[in-house]
Design an enzyme around this catalytic site. Sequence first.
Site, mmCIF file in Angstrom:
data_model
loop_
_atom_site.group_PDB
_atom_site.id
_atom_site.type_symbol
_atom_site.label_atom_id
_atom_site.label_comp_id
_atom_site.label_asym_id
_atom_site.label_seq_id
_atom_site.Cartn_x
_atom_site.Cartn_y
_atom_site.Cartn_z
ATOM 1 N N TYR A 86 46.836 29.305 16.958
ATOM 2 C CA TYR A 86 47.930 28.498 17.499
ATOM 3 C C TYR A 86 49.099 28.496 16.528
ATOM 4 O O TYR A 86 50.251 28.764 16.908
ATOM 5 C CB TYR A 86 47.456 27.070 17.769
ATOM 6 C CG TYR A 86 48.578 26.138 18.159
ATOM 7 C CD1 TYR A 86 49.199 26.259 19.396
ATOM 8 C CD2 TYR A 86 49.018 25.143 17.284
ATOM 9 C CE1 TYR A 86 50.236 25.409 19.753
ATOM 10 C CE2 TYR A 86 50.052 24.290 17.635
ATOM 11 C CZ TYR A 86 50.665 24.427 18.877
ATOM 12 O OH TYR A 86 51.696 23.584 19.223
ATOM 13 N N ASN A 119 52.612 15.321 15.434
ATOM 14 C CA ASN A 119 51.746 14.911 16.535
ATOM 15 C C ASN A 119 52.502 13.877 17.378
ATOM 16 O O ASN A 119 52.884 12.820 16.868
ATOM 17 C CB ASN A 119 50.446 14.302 16.001
ATOM 18 C CG ASN A 119 49.660 15.293 15.169
ATOM 19 O OD1 ASN A 119 49.015 16.181 15.683
ATOM 20 N ND2 ASN A 119 49.735 15.149 13.850
#
Length: 379
Positions: free
Chosen positions: A113, A142
């Site tokens: 990723y 996040n």
Amino acid sequence: MKILITGANGFVGRNLSETLKAIKEGKDKTRDIIVDDIFLFDINNTLDNLDQYTKHCDYVINLAGINRPQNTSEFYEGNKGFIETLCSFLVKNKNKCPIIASSSIQVGKDNDYAKSKKAGEDYLKEFSKQNGNQVYIYRFANLFGKWCKPNYNSVTATWCYNIANGMDIQINDPNVVLPLCYIDDVANEIIKCLKGTPNYNGEYYEVSPIHEVSLGELAETLKKIRESRNDLSIVNQSDEFTKKLYATYLSYLPEPEFSYPLKMNIDSRGSFTEFIRTHEHGQVSVNISKPGITKGNHWHHTKNEKFLVVSGKGIIRFRKIGESHVIEYKVSGEKLEVIDIPTGYTHNIENIGDTDMVTIMWANEMFNPEKPDTYFEEV
């Protein structure tokens, strides 16, 4: 300004598009920016749509990407391959508009990723040099906020959903610290970028503030928020993170549980119901008095209160302890005014109307039966 948003149905895309839509429709007049059109592109659109959108857009906001593929190759197809396709249409349509692109703070880590996001970054930087499009690459922390999919790739969304629905959560290491960014801060930063004032840290563009929160702290705060319905408390929201987390949690409540009951203390005089209890800001209650009923006739040393009659008609009376002079205030729901209840004055409130009188009462402290600070004396 005509704006193309790719990945428009995703978490960030949905929040951003709704924010820009409010600006476009004149519902949000606080932003110093004009939005003429918003082109939304997602997996359900065709490349013909992308071709048309890239002919007319003044800005591209690329939020498309892959983070939970079935096989590794999809990382590179979604996080770099789509960028190549997007840029090819910009070249075809001779569009040198700026590109705002989402990346991740995962970049630099040894996983596919992270590597695929870095590959996308590198392609955009080279494209900027070759084609002349200004590129703003944001490495998102996040993210959390409303409309984030639970049980997918956000621990905050998953825990909000599970706790709100009475399900268990799993904490492997409560000391692990997460860098968290709130979705409204993301939208605000992208709008700043559209206005030409992005936040650049010297290496890449970023959203601020970033909230550093341990998993243990996150779980504890969410559980306090859940329990606040039972003990009538309000989690202290003086810090921005808790305020944002509280808003996020509420968005995951099951629809049948938007409401919750309160304990009404009912007698022949009416009722008294506690609504909110906080250590920091005291207690709010709702008092309902029947016609002709007088309540109160007591005083306090330190406890102080505010009364607000919101329906019906009444009289609030005061008498200073040790004196005979009585002060009266006529109150009603037709003219809202707050009456302060000073310490050292015995006081009462009488319903002089023909209907129930409803009074909102605030006290500067939660009621403590061991220290009631309440002394009976007729006004």
